[in-house]
Motif scaffolding. Structure first.
Motif, short mmCIF file in Angstrom:
data_model
loop_
_atom_site.label_atom_id
_atom_site.label_comp_id
_atom_site.label_asym_id
_atom_site.label_seq_id
_atom_site.Cartn_x
_atom_site.Cartn_y
_atom_site.Cartn_z
N ARG B 133 47.49 46.70 43.19
CA ARG B 133 46.71 47.67 44.12
C ARG B 133 45.20 47.23 44.20
N PHE B 134 44.90 46.79 43.12
CA PHE B 134 43.26 46.26 43.10
C PHE B 134 43.21 44.94 43.74
N ASP B 135 43.99 44.09 43.65
CA ASP B 135 44.13 42.75 44.41
C ASP B 135 44.11 42.98 46.24
N GLU B 136 44.96 44.12 46.32
CA GLU B 136 45.04 44.57 47.92
C GLU B 136 43.51 44.88 48.22
N LEU B 137 43.07 45.93 47.19
CA LEU B 137 41.73 46.56 47.93
C LEU B 137 40.67 45.64 47.95
N GLU B 138 40.68 44.44 46.92
CA GLU B 138 39.81 43.20 46.94
C GLU B 138 40.17 42.72 48.47
N ALA B 139 41.12 42.41 48.98
CA ALA B 139 41.55 41.52 50.04
C ALA B 139 41.04 42.31 51.35
N GLN B 140 40.94 43.90 51.14
CA GLN B 140 40.43 44.65 52.03
C GLN B 140 38.93 44.62 52.44
N SER B 141 38.22 44.53 51.27
CA SER B 141 36.84 44.24 51.21
C SER B 141 36.42 42.76 51.12
N SER B 142 37.14 42.08 51.94
CA SER B 142 37.14 40.28 51.62
C SER B 142 35.56 40.20 51.75
N ASN B 143 34.85 40.86 52.74
CA ASN B 143 33.57 40.33 53.28
C ASN B 143 32.67 40.31 51.73
N LEU B 144 32.97 41.29 51.07
CA LEU B 144 31.97 41.16 49.67
C LEU B 144 32.86 40.43 48.44
#
Lengths: 226, 224
Positions: B133-144
């Motif tokens: 789930r964390f990896d997915e959230l990271e992918a969603q906030s890829s600009n950061l």
């Protein structure tokens, strides 16, 4: 002015020239060392700050993880206890010939047990072989779990402290090299005066300059060794 | 035939021109050395800012991932107890279960999505895969999360390395300036020797500095 000064006004100029050359080479080498120390201080300072940022992240992650895992384990304890209490109460009601009470409490016990079973399967502490208890009567290894959880943070703190120490060490060296360069600048001044002075004074100023250059060399050696 | 004094005067003019040229080169080399340190400093500053931004985003993603895991856990636990109630023979309990399924469960389910509703989030051991789930959230906030402070630090290191090597060239050029100045003040016989020494040191310093510039220009892929 004595006789030898009049007969040979150039006396000692070669010595002064050699000393100027030596001092120039020393200044050049120490300048390079100063730049290098300054660069190393900058890099260590950067690493120290970067590690500090990572450390805060590691603490936040470990906090969130332990909060979730311990809450899950607490839910397991609560529901197991509730199931057990309801089961005992049902048996009590059965002994008292209260069939409705027995059925109500049995159902309640089943509900709590279903909750406990699900929480147990979701609990990292109860399923991971590293921390799970050997039997239902035993508790998971929470101390080991918390200790392992902090390991990465502790490693980062150690790394950050090392980088911070390195920064102070190189920064102090860089400052000291600047001081050595100032000492050698004084030697340049003395050699300049020696070059312009009468031959008898030339030697005296050259000796002063040699003394100052020796202090500079000694200081540099101390900085290089320690 | 040229008189020695005239010859000396002409040499003095040439030495003066050389001193001007070497002074200019020293100033240029010093400026370049300082600007390299400045560029490296800027990159470190940028890298640290990126590190703070990326870590702040990761912190928020971890918080969100564990909050999602908590919602999923509560949903799954309530679902299982509801099933027991539904399967019971007690009509009151069945009725309560029906009401809960209608009014409580949909809200819990929406909060628990996707961790509590998608079986792919369960690990083989049975617990929720929060890392996924964390990896997915990271992918969603890829600009950061895609900010790469280490790339900035690595580039800063190349500027620092170049600065180290360029300092050597700058020092050689400065030494040559000193020798040229000395030759201007010396007498004719030693003047030539000191002048030649100064020119040789200047040549070495210049070639060294240009070589360092060229090598690091290539290493950085055509960036000065």
């Amino acid at each position: 002015m004595n006789k030898s000064d009049i007969s040979n006004p150039e006396r000692g100029k070669t010595l002064v020239l050699v000393l100027i050359l030596l001092n120039t080479v020393l200044v050049a080498a120490i300048s390079a060392l100063q730049v290098d120390a300054n660069i190393r201080a900058n890099q260590a300072n950067r690493d120290s700050q970067y590690d500090a940022v990572q450390f805060t992240g590691s603490l936040i992650q470990a906090g969130a993880q332990s909060d979730y895992d311990l809450n899950t384990y607490a839910m397991l304890l609560t529901n197991s206890q509730e199931a057990l209490v309801a089961e005992y109460s049902a048996m009590q009601r059965q002994t008292a010939n209260d069939q409705q009470g027995f059925e109500t409490l049995t159902l309640e016990s089943q509900i709590f047990q279903a909750r406990a079973d699900r929480v147990k399967s979701l609990s990292f502490l109860m399923t991971d072989p590293a921390y799970a208890p050997a039997s239902d009567q035993m508790a998971p290894n929470i101390t080991g779990y918390l200790s392992d959880l902090q390991t990465y943070s502790q490693e980062l703190v150690q790394k950050q402290n090392n980088a911070s120490d390195a920064y102070h060490r190189w920064n102090n060296k860089s400052d000291s090299y600047v001081a050595v360069l100032t000492v050698l600048a004084v030697a340049f001044f003395l050699l300049g005066i020696a070059q312009m002075a009468q031959p008898s004074l030339r030697l005296l100023f050259s000796l002063f300059a040699i003394g100052v250059i020796s202090i500079g060399i000694l200081w540099t050696l101390i900085l290089l060794i320690f | 035939m040229e008189k020695p004094k005239e010859k000396n005067n002409r040499l003095e003019v040439w030495i003066a021109i050389l001193i001007a040229l070497v002074s200019l080169t020293t100033a240029l080399a010093t400026w370049r050395t300082a600007s390299l340190g400045s560029k490296a400093g800027d990159l470190i500053y940028q890298g640290l800012l990126n590190a703070v931004k990326r870590q702040a985003a990761a912190n928020e993603d971890w918080r969100q991932a564990y909050a999602d895991a908590g919602y999923a856990r509560d949903y799954l636990v309530n679902l299982d107890s509801l099933i027991v109630q539904e399967n019971s023979t007690d009509p009151a309990s069945q009725e309560q279960a029906a009401q809960l399924r209608t009014y409580l469960l949909p809200g819990m389910e929406s909060l628990a999505t996707p961790l509590g509703t998608d079986p792919s989030y369960l690990t083989p051991q049975g617990w929720l895969n929060v890392q996924k789930r964390f990896d997915e959230l990271e992918a969603q906030s890829s600009n950061l999360s895609s900010l790469d402070p280490l790339a900035s630090f690595s580039l800063a290191d190349t500027y620092f390395s170049e600065q180290r090597w360029l300092v050597v060239g700058t020092i050689l050029i400065a030494i040559s300036l000193f020798w040229l100045g000395l030759s201007q003040l010396s007498h004719l016989r030693s003047r030539i020797l000191i002048l030649v020494l100064g020119v040789i040191v200047y040549g070495i310093g210049l070639v060294w500095s240009l070589g360092v510039e060229f090598v690091f220009f290539i290493l950085r892929g055509g960036v000065l």
